[in-house]
Design an enzyme around this catalytic site. Structure first.
Site, PDB file in Angstrom:
ATOM      1  CG  ASN A  25      -0.468   0.647   2.292  1.00 11.30           C
ATOM      2  OD1 ASN A  25      -0.405   1.838   2.226  1.00 11.30           O
ATOM      3  ND2 ASN A  25       0.021  -0.208   3.362  1.00 11.30           N
ATOM      4  N   GLY A  40      -0.418   6.896   1.668  1.00 16.83           N
ATOM      5  CA  GLY A  40      -0.103   8.302   1.735  1.00 16.83           C
ATOM      6  C   GLY A  40      -0.822   9.146   2.967  1.00 16.83           C
ATOM      7  CB  CYS A  74       3.893   6.573   7.207  1.00 13.10           C
ATOM      8  SG  CYS A  74       3.243   6.435   5.617  1.00 13.10           S
ATOM      9  CG  ASN A  88       4.342   1.814   9.516  1.00 15.14           C
ATOM     10  OD1 ASN A  88       3.596   1.428   8.806  1.00 15.14           O
ATOM     11  ND2 ASN A  88       4.083   3.093  10.196  1.00 15.14           N
ATOM     12  CB  THR A  89       4.365  -1.555   5.589  1.00 20.84           C
ATOM     13  OG1 THR A  89       4.322  -0.008   5.483  1.00 20.84           O
ATOM     14  CG2 THR A  89       2.710  -1.790   6.005  1.00 20.84           C
ATOM     15  N   GLY A 135       1.054  -8.109   5.633  1.00 21.74           N
ATOM     16  CA  GLY A 135       0.655  -9.260   5.619  1.00 21.74           C
ATOM     17  C   GLY A 135       1.423 -10.635   5.806  1.00 21.74           C
ATOM     18  N   GLY A 192       2.339  -7.386  12.382  1.00 20.41           N
ATOM     19  CA  GLY A 192       2.944  -7.776  11.056  1.00 20.41           C
ATOM     20  C   GLY A 192       2.446  -9.089  10.575  1.00 20.41           C
ATOM     21  N   GLY A 193       1.555  -9.316   9.872  1.00 14.04           N
ATOM     22  CA  GLY A 193       0.906 -10.579   9.194  1.00 14.04           C
ATOM     23  C   GLY A 193       0.343 -11.483  10.127  1.00 14.04           C
ATOM     24  CB  THR A 252      -2.951  -7.193   5.976  1.00 19.25           C
ATOM     25  OG1 THR A 252      -2.056  -5.894   5.871  1.00 19.25           O
ATOM     26  CG2 THR A 252      -3.459  -7.531   4.723  1.00 19.25           C
TER      27      THR A 252
HETATM   28  C1  LIG Z   1      -3.758  -0.149   3.852  1.00 18.53           C
HETATM   29  C2  LIG Z   1      -2.953   0.045   4.946  1.00 18.53           C
HETATM   30  C3  LIG Z   1      -2.833   1.275   5.615  1.00 18.53           C
HETATM   31  C4  LIG Z   1      -2.005   1.735   6.532  1.00 18.53           C
HETATM   32  N1  LIG Z   1      -1.964   3.105   7.399  1.00 18.53           N
HETATM   33  C5  LIG Z   1      -1.496   3.036   8.274  1.00 18.53           C
HETATM   34  C6  LIG Z   1      -1.439   4.336   8.927  1.00 18.53           C
HETATM   35  O1  LIG Z   1      -2.183   5.437   8.699  1.00 18.53           O
HETATM   36  N2  LIG Z   1      -0.689   4.697  10.103  1.00 18.53           N
HETATM   37  C7  LIG Z   1       0.215   3.592  10.623  1.00 18.53           C
HETATM   38  O2  LIG Z   1       0.942   4.110  11.695  1.00 18.53           O
HETATM   39  N3  LIG Z   1       0.365   2.356   9.971  1.00 18.53           N
HETATM   40  C8  LIG Z   1      -0.634   2.001   8.888  1.00 18.53           C
HETATM   41  N4  LIG Z   1      -0.428   0.907   8.136  1.00 18.53           N
HETATM   42  C9  LIG Z   1       0.444  -0.175   8.684  1.00 18.53           C
HETATM   43  C10 LIG Z   1      -0.336  -1.118   9.759  1.00 18.53           C
HETATM   44  O3  LIG Z   1      -0.758  -0.363  10.863  1.00 18.53           O
HETATM   45  C11 LIG Z   1       0.795  -2.403  10.256  1.00 18.53           C
HETATM   46  O4  LIG Z   1       1.621  -1.697  10.945  1.00 18.53           O
HETATM   47  C12 LIG Z   1       1.301  -3.085   9.086  1.00 18.53           C
HETATM   48  O5  LIG Z   1       0.169  -3.300   8.057  1.00 18.53           O
HETATM   49  C13 LIG Z   1       1.647  -4.380   9.718  1.00 18.53           C
HETATM   50  O6  LIG Z   1       0.847  -5.212  10.137  1.00 18.53           O
HETATM   51  P1  LIG Z   1      -0.203  -6.317   9.192  1.00 18.53           P
HETATM   52  O7  LIG Z   1       0.790  -7.000   8.318  1.00 18.53           O
HETATM   53  O8  LIG Z   1      -1.162  -7.063  10.160  1.00 18.53           O
HETATM   54  O9  LIG Z   1      -1.166  -5.447   8.126  1.00 18.53           O
HETATM   55  C14 LIG Z   1      -1.137   0.529   7.014  1.00 18.53           C
HETATM   56  C15 LIG Z   1      -1.390  -0.856   6.521  1.00 18.53           C
HETATM   57  C16 LIG Z   1      -2.113  -0.978   5.442  1.00 18.53           C
HETATM   58  C17 LIG Z   1      -2.145  -2.415   4.957  1.00 18.53           C
END
Ligand SMILES: Cc1cc2nc3c(=O)[nH]c(=O)nc-3n(C[C@H](O)[C@H](O)[C@H](O)COP(=O)(O)O)c2cc1C
Length: 310
Positions: A68, A71, A128, A199-200, A224, A250-251, A273
């Protein structure tokens, strides 16, 4: 069975939260999830001014993951305080507001406004990967960068905030660094009450027919199942280094994944995710953790935190 955990002074009824940016402001999920049952809701990141975010396409599916580059699209702090926060406060669970800013001054402004509006806990999005931040520390003149990519920037910012607020401050860190423990230690030393990680991961994908990137922003953040083993290691490494609690993510796609993070040292977890795949997944994760504790005869979830055997 006691599933409650503490994130600084913030007491969560259970360790399961929803990750910023994957659960909107909860309103969107109210028909699908028993919101009150969540340990905490972490909101989509807000900024002082509204942001339109990046151009589309902003999402792309990859093998076992999602890219993603939203922004930080959001309607701004004023709208959040007037429209979103009153609804969030009525839910009956803890609300952690995610905030980002371009400068220390802007961060301080947002944090103070939120504190004055009764917000108990703030997740500082220092990480971010999809926008460029203005630099903070004078020592880093080279280029604008993410606060959580430089230990000195992290320390200066978190310390400035910690001096100005009594709100629980959770620093959300970036995995896109050489040594995440160095940044975690800087955040702890600066006065962060807790850490969120990760974060990602900075990543990209290419359409081989058009030779174009699959995201208009060219690159974005990977989330994911693809990132889970790396995130688990980062949580484990950081948990060995710091004393403050960690919200691990994270995932996480099911309870077993969440339990892995807790064994690695996370006091709580965030489901991200997975909410896009199954909006009710956070409830299943809570149930799964309960069943696991029953099976293992654990009366208190805290008995599970950081129990990796070597
Ligand atoms: C579509 C999307 C939007 C996200 N927006 C934010 C955000 O606004 N602020 C933030 O700190 N992390 C944001 N993240 C990151 C998630 O909070 C998380 O740290 C990251 O996706 C890892 O976890 P997951 O693998 O379970 O998604 C976003 C992730 C995704 C997929």
């Amino acid at each position: 069975m006691d599933l409650s955990v503490k994130i600084g002074r913030l007491k969560l009824k259970n360790p399961v939260t929803v990750a910023s940016g994957t659960f909107g402001y909860a309103e969107e999920f109210k028909e699908l999830v028993n919101l009150e049952g969540l340990g905490a809701i972490i909101t989509k990141t807000i900024t002082k001014e509204p942001r339109l975010g990046n151009a589309a396409p902003r999402l792309a599916e990859t093998s076992s993951g999602m890219l993603n580059a939203i922004g930080l699209q959001n309607e701004g702090l004023d709208n959040f305080l007037k429209v979103k926060l009153p609804k969030l406060k009525k839910i009956g669970t803890k609300i952690i507001v995610s905030v980002s800013a371009n400068s220390a001054q802007e961060f301080i402004y947002c944090v103070k406004q939120l504190e004055d509006s009764g917000v108990e806990a703030i997740e500082l999005n220092l990480s971010c990967p999809n926008i460029k931040y203005a630099k903070l520390a004078k020592t880093n003149k080279a280029k604008a960068r993410i606060f959580a990519q430089v230990a000195g920037d992290t320390y200066t910012l978190v310390n400035a905030l910690a001096k100005k607020t009594n709100t629980v401050l959770i620093a959300k860190l970036s995995p896109n660094v050489t040594d995440i423990t160095e940044i975690a230690l800087a955040a702890q030393k600066a006065g962060a009450d807790a850490l969120s990680l990760v974060n990602t991961f900075s990543a990209m994908a290419i359409d081989i027919d058009t030779h174009r990137p699959r995201l208009a922003n060219v690159s974005g953040g990977l989330s994911g199942p693809a990132i889970k083993p790396i995130a688990v290691k980062m949580v484990y490494d950081v948990a060995q280094a710091v004393k403050i609690p960690i919200i691990g993510m994270g995932g996480i796609m099911n309870a077993d994944d969440a339990i892995e993070f807790i064994i690695a040292g996370a006091a709580a977890v965030s489901v991200g995710t997975a909410n896009f795949v199954n909006p009710g997944i956070s409830m299943e994760v809570i149930e799964g953790i309960k069943n696991y504790c029953k099976k293992k005869k654990l009366k208190n979830i805290k008995q599970l935190i950081g129990t990796l055997k070597r």
